[in-house]
Every structure is written in C-alpha cells, then in structure tokens.
Design an enzyme around this catalytic site. Structure first.
Site, short mmCIF file in Angstrom:
data_model
loop_
_atom_site.label_atom_id
_atom_site.label_comp_id
_atom_site.label_asym_id
_atom_site.label_seq_id
_atom_site.Cartn_x
_atom_site.Cartn_y
_atom_site.Cartn_z
N HIS A 195 -2.89 -12.77 -9.90
CA HIS A 195 -1.29 -13.33 -9.85
C HIS A 195 -0.48 -13.16 -11.18
CE1 HIS A 195 -2.33 -15.83 -6.17
NE2 HIS A 195 -1.97 -14.56 -5.93
N ARG A 302 -2.04 -6.43 5.50
CA ARG A 302 -3.73 -6.96 5.34
C ARG A 302 -3.59 -8.46 5.59
NH1 ARG A 302 -3.51 -3.48 0.32
NH2 ARG A 302 -5.32 -2.11 0.42
N ARG A 338 -2.84 -5.07 10.68
CA ARG A 338 -4.23 -4.59 10.67
C ARG A 338 -4.96 -5.95 11.17
NH1 ARG A 338 -7.42 -2.62 5.35
NH2 ARG A 338 -7.09 -5.02 4.87
N GLU A 435 -12.02 5.05 7.52
CA GLU A 435 -12.23 4.49 6.28
C GLU A 435 -13.87 4.57 6.16
OE1 GLU A 435 -10.81 0.68 5.36
OE2 GLU A 435 -10.97 0.02 7.24
N ASN A 458 -9.45 3.90 -0.11
CA ASN A 458 -10.24 2.91 -1.04
C ASN A 458 -11.67 2.88 -0.42
OD1 ASN A 458 -7.65 2.62 -2.04
ND2 ASN A 458 -7.47 0.58 -1.28
N ASP A 459 -11.89 2.42 0.97
CA ASP A 459 -13.16 2.56 1.40
C ASP A 459 -13.85 3.86 1.40
OD1 ASP A 459 -13.87 -0.20 1.35
OD2 ASP A 459 -12.40 -0.56 2.89
N CYS A 506 -3.18 4.80 3.58
CA CYS A 506 -2.67 3.36 3.16
C CYS A 506 -3.62 2.92 2.06
CB CYS A 506 -2.73 2.42 4.23
SG CYS A 506 -4.18 2.26 5.03
C1 PEP Z 1 -8.38 1.18 2.15
O1 PEP Z 1 -9.72 0.97 2.25
O2 PEP Z 1 -8.13 2.25 1.67
C2 PEP Z 1 -7.66 0.12 2.49
C3 PEP Z 1 -6.18 0.54 2.34
O3 PEP Z 1 -8.06 -1.14 2.87
P1 PEP Z 1 -8.63 -2.24 2.04
O4 PEP Z 1 -8.11 -1.92 0.56
O5 PEP Z 1 -7.89 -3.58 2.30
O6 PEP Z 1 -9.92 -2.12 2.17
MG MG Z 2 -10.36 -0.71 3.58
#
Ligand code: PEP
Ligand code: MG
Length: 575
Positions: A195, A302, A338, A435, A458-459, A506
């Site tokens: 934060h 999210r 989501r 993902e 990301n995942d 994303c």
């Molecule tokens: C991802 O996994 O790329 C994603 C956008 O979801 P999160 O970062 O919330 O896991």
């Molecule tokens: Mg993810």
C-alpha cells in the site's frame, strides 16, 4: 560532510526521479513497557484505550478525506481498510477483554494483540497478505502514539525538499506527509504492490523499497537522488550523477507531457492495426483511475481482493452492488469480471494446510468445490449484467471438463433467474484465463466452447518453467522470454483465431512495452495491465508499425534461448 557517492539498489515501487535531503525515520515502538494495574485502575485504563482508538479513527478519517480530495477515492479506499482493522472486534474487544482479565496496561496488551495478527499475516505465502502487515503495523503505531501522546514520523515541519528514509513506512505515514517538502520515499522493506507503493504512486512521488539496510546506512541530512524507475538511490551524488539527474529530469518532464496528450487517443499502430487496452483492477474504486488513464475497458477485475479486504464473504447483494457500480461507470466499455481466484495462499478463512498452495485447491477448483460461494458470485454478476457490458471469466481452468462443469453452474443459474423473471444479459460473453499449461495445450478444444481467452502470463510462466512466482531465490528463472512460454502463447493465439474468438493477455507481460511488442506481433488482440502502465503502452503502440511487431515476433519464435531473444530484441532497439 560528503563521504563520496554511494549507490543503493532496491525495488522500483513508484516512478519518478527526485533529489532531496534524507530524513531518517525511526519508529519508537519496537518494545512496549508492561505495567500491572490495580483493580481500581482498570476502568480508567479501558476509557484511555477507547479514547486512543477513537482519536486514531478520527485521524484516519481526516487522512482519508484529504487523500480522496487530492488523489481520488481509489487511493483513499486504503484507509477504509485501516479503519476496518480498528473496528474489528478481534482487535479492539479482545484487547479490552484482556485489560479486564489480565490487568495490564493498554499499550502492552494492544501491542501484543497486534503482534499476534502481524505474525499470522506475515506467515501467509501470498504477497498481498504479507504486505498487508504494513496496515496492521500502521494501526499499531497510531494507537500507541495516541496512548503516549507523541507525533508520528514525517509529520514534523520541513523547510527544504526531503526524502523520507525508513525501515518501513506505513501507508498512512506515506499519505500524511507534508507534501510541500517531502519528495520521495526509501524503505528497507516492502514490495511493489504494498500500500505504501500504491499511495506513493497516487501522490506522484518516487519510491524505492526493499533497500535492505538504507535506514541504518543513510544518515540524516545526506543529499539523495532517488530514481523510482530503476529502484536506485544515490547518496552524496558526485558531479557526474548530478548532471545525469538534471538531464533525466528534463527528459522525463517532456515524456510525461507527451503521455498526457495520449489519454483520449486510440491505441492504433501507424499502419492502422487497432489494439484494445484494458485495465486490471482489484477494487471497484479503481475504475476512476482506469478511466483517467484512457482505457478501453476493464480487462481483469480480480474479485477476490474484495473478499480479502472485507475479512468475510460478501453477500450476493453486496457483490451485486459492486458489479453494478462498475458496469454503470464503465458502460459502454466492457468489464471482465474474473470469478474468485482464492486459495489457501490468499484467504485464511478458507485455509486448509497444503504443501503446494499454487498447485492446490484454488481458483475454479475451489469454486466448483464450494458451489454455494460460486453461485452467489455468479448470480450477482448475472443480475448486474443488464446495467452495462459485463463479461465473465474463469481462472485456473485446466481442461475441458472443468470448463463444462463451470458452464453447467451458469446455465442452471440462468434457468433459476428465468423462473424468477429476473433480468440478465442472455448473451453475456464467457471466457477463461489460459494460465495452466494443460489449458494452453488444449486451447483448440477450449476455444470451441468459450467467447474469449485471456492469457494469465504470471501463472503460465510459473507453471511452465516450474518457478514459484513469489520465491526470490529462484526469481532469475522466472522468465517471460523463455522460448517454451512464447511457444505456448503463440499456440493459444492460433487456436483462438482459428475458432474466431479474441485473445488477450492480462499478466504483467502486457504492461511492459518490449513484451507487449512480442505479444502483439504473435497476434494477441487485447492487453490488460495496471492503469499506470496504459499511457506508455499506448505510446508504444502508436509509434510502432504492426508489420514490424509481426516481423520481430516471427524472428523471436525461431530463437532457442531467452538470452538470444533478448539480444535480438536489443538489436531491434527494444529492451
Ligand atoms: C496471471 O496469472 O497472469 C493473472 C493475471 O492472474 P493473477 O496474477 O491474479 O494470478
Ligand atoms: Mg493467475
């Protein structure tokens, strides 16, 4: 007196380059004295504690109002979460009960209760929760300050530009500073999504966090240059650094002026290829900031963060109101909601011990395993869908059967709503995150049964290269340009386009211009990212031809290592 230039490297948490004198902030309450109370002192101690809590709440609401006026509701909501901590019976009532029972002073017992929470939160694997410990630290200090009657750090008066240097700065310290003089923050601890970083970004001040020993090594009064873009801090800068600082500042101000002119222009390449740019949001209040940054829609909401902040599962009505507000504010732009991506790594209330939470009962698995929670959320989204342009997206889908189970739940709910004669958007688009590698490899089948894909890089990266995305020890292996990752993305794009559905990204790759170039060249139709990254990605899109991006992606796809890929990208003027 100057001791020669020293350079500290930390994590870039909020962009900008500034110069000022260091003001080191040492917090006082690492240990708190214990005092036994006589029986007749208990009531007055309880009253003293109540007063301190009320005064702290009053201060927080003043900070919240000031931040809302200066920086918008989306940043001010942080302090709502702080107030919620002080309104939580687990904090206030538990302390009071202990004052009565244990007959010890309020400082000591309140400190002990807060330490219990801080230890609990910091043990949770998810970075969002670990970083929320800063909120609890903030409240701990505020109430202890009230009990002892002293002023907090950064609230004293200054007469020149200063940079606050601290082991940790609470979000409200960050927001409550004298903004005429404080021009940046440096802290030993913290992450880019803390934060403190969010408030610094909102204030437009640079912040560098995670500089392991800055507070001890930088004496008060040292001249500092802080570069929040690279995460670098220079103490006692030499003449060369000072010259580069002045040049960089001049360049930055030209660049920022240019970015501001792009807000209302479309993201279209010079050769006419249109790119959809969406914002990733965690809370409804962030919609205003997304709109200010010139987005085409919300590419990822999210929703689990609402659950995390409220400390409880919101009712259908509460969720409906959130979704309706976002749909109305964004209309006619699309909003991708989501469904919950919760798991043992994120929500203590649902926590069951798991050795590998990232591979465990999370995302769509948890929703299908707790159908009542899932249905509550889906009903809320469907009901709100008549108020704007909503889309539904399932996280962590690993294959067709899981997708079909989720679709069955939606169909059943639609039948219920039909029977009740409750309106909903019958054509609401339904998509999935790609993902999990098994989903990427079966994208062709999945594409037959959904309206869109959004690739969660990301995942996808963490599962493809088997690297925990939150583990610093293996972070050098977490590689967006690993050829296997790009190969999977390319396959997903082809599968989607063959079945005539659109595909976005994303994950964090979408907000980085070099990665975005490769993604767009591979054929990705939409990019969704933090609102703050939108202007620079838009600028990149508007100045790079689509033919070049395709050419670059074709060349990259043939290279066998990420080093070769990065080298090639550099040779094309990227990276
Ligand atoms: C991802 O996994 O790329 C994603 C956008 O979801 P999160 O970062 O919330 O896991
Ligand atoms: Mg993810």
């Amino acid at each position: 007196m100057s001791t020669g230039q020293r350079r500290f490297q930390g994590i870039a948490a909020a962009p900008g380059i500034r110069m000022g004198r260091a003001v080191t902030v040492h917090r006082k309450y690492d240990s708190v004295d214990r005092r036994e109370l006589e029986e007749h002192e208990v009531e007055s101690e309880l009253a003293r504690f109540d007063r301190a809590v009320q005064e702290a709440l009053h201060d927080l609401s003043m900070v919240q109002q000031r931040i809302a006026a200066d920086m918008g509701e989306d940043t001010a909501h942080i302090f709502r979460a702080h107030q919620a901590v002080l309104e939580d019976p687990e904090v206030v009532d538990v302390t009071k009960a202990r004052i009565r029972k244990e007959r010890q002073n309020a400082e000591y017992l309140f400190n002990d209760v807060m330490h219990g929470w801080i230890t609990h939160l910091s043990a949770i694997q998810n970075p969002f929760f670990r970083e929320r410990t800063a909120d609890f630290e903030d409240i701990r200090h505020r109430v202890l300050e009230k009990l002892s009657g002293v002023t907090g750090p950064g609230r004293e008066s200054f007469s020149e530009s200063v940079i606050l240097v601290a082991h940790a700065l609470s979000p409200s310290d960050t927001a409550d500073i004298d903004r005429r003089w404080v021009c940046g923050f440096v802290t030993d601890v913290g992450g880019p999504t803390s934060h403190t970083a969010i408030v610094a970004r909102g204030l437009g001040l640079p912040a560098v966090v995670g500089v392991s020993d800055a507070a001890r090594q930088i004496p008060d009064g040292t001249l500092l240059i802080i570069d929040g873009n690279t995460g670098t801090v220079y103490a006692d800068p030499d003449s060369d650094t000072l010259r580069r600082f002045e040049e960089a500042q001049a360049r930055l101000s030209v660049y920022e002026t240019e970015l501001r002119t792009l807000v209302h222009l479309p993201a279209v390449t010079p050769d006419g290829h249109n790119v959809e740019l969406g914002a990733n949001i965690e809370l409804p209040e962030e919609v205003e900031s997304a709109l200010r940054h010139g987005v085409d829609g919300i590419g990822l909401y999210r929703t689990e963060f609402q659950f995390l902040l409220d400390h409880a599962l919101p009712t259908e009505e509460e969720q409906y109101k959130h979704y309706r507000t976002i749909a109305q504010k964004m209309a006619p732009r699309p909003v991708i909601i989501r469904t919950l991506d919760l798991g043992a790594d994120k929500l203590p209330a649902l926590e069951t011990p798991e050795d590998n939470p990232a591979l465990g009962f999370r995302g769509i698995r948890l929703c299908l395993g707790r159908p009542e929670m899932f249905k509550t959320q889906l009903r809320a989204i469907l009901r709100a869908s008549v108020e704007g342009n909503l889309r539904i997206m399932f996280p962590m889908i690993s294959g067709l059967e899981e997708l079909r189970q989720a679709m069955t739940v939606i169909r059943e709910l639609q039948e219920d709503l039909d029977r009740e004669e409750t309106a909903y958007d019958r054509g609401i688009p339904i998509g999935i995150m790609i993902e999990v590698p098994s989903a990427a490899l079966t994208a062709s089948d999945l594409a037959q049964e959904v309206d869109f894909f959004s690739i969660g890089t990301n995942d996808l990266i963490q599962y493809t290269v088997a690297v925990d995305r939150g583990n610093a020890q293996v972070s050098s292996l977490y590689d967006p340009f690993h050829p296997a990752v790009l190969h999977l993305i390319s396959g997903v794009v082809k599968a989607a386009h063959e079945k005539k559905i659109w595909v976005g990204v994303c994950g964090a790759m979408a907000g980085d211009p070099v990665s975005a170039c490769v993604l767009l060249g591979l054929g990705v139709d939409e990019l969704s990212m933090s609102a703050i990254d939108i202007p620079s990605i838009k600028k990149f899109v508007r100045s790079t031809s689509y033919a070049d991006m395709q050419d670059i992606a074709r060349a990259v796809a043939k290279l066998p290592t990420s080093n070769a890929i990065r080298e090639y990208l550099r040779s094309r003027g990227l990276a």
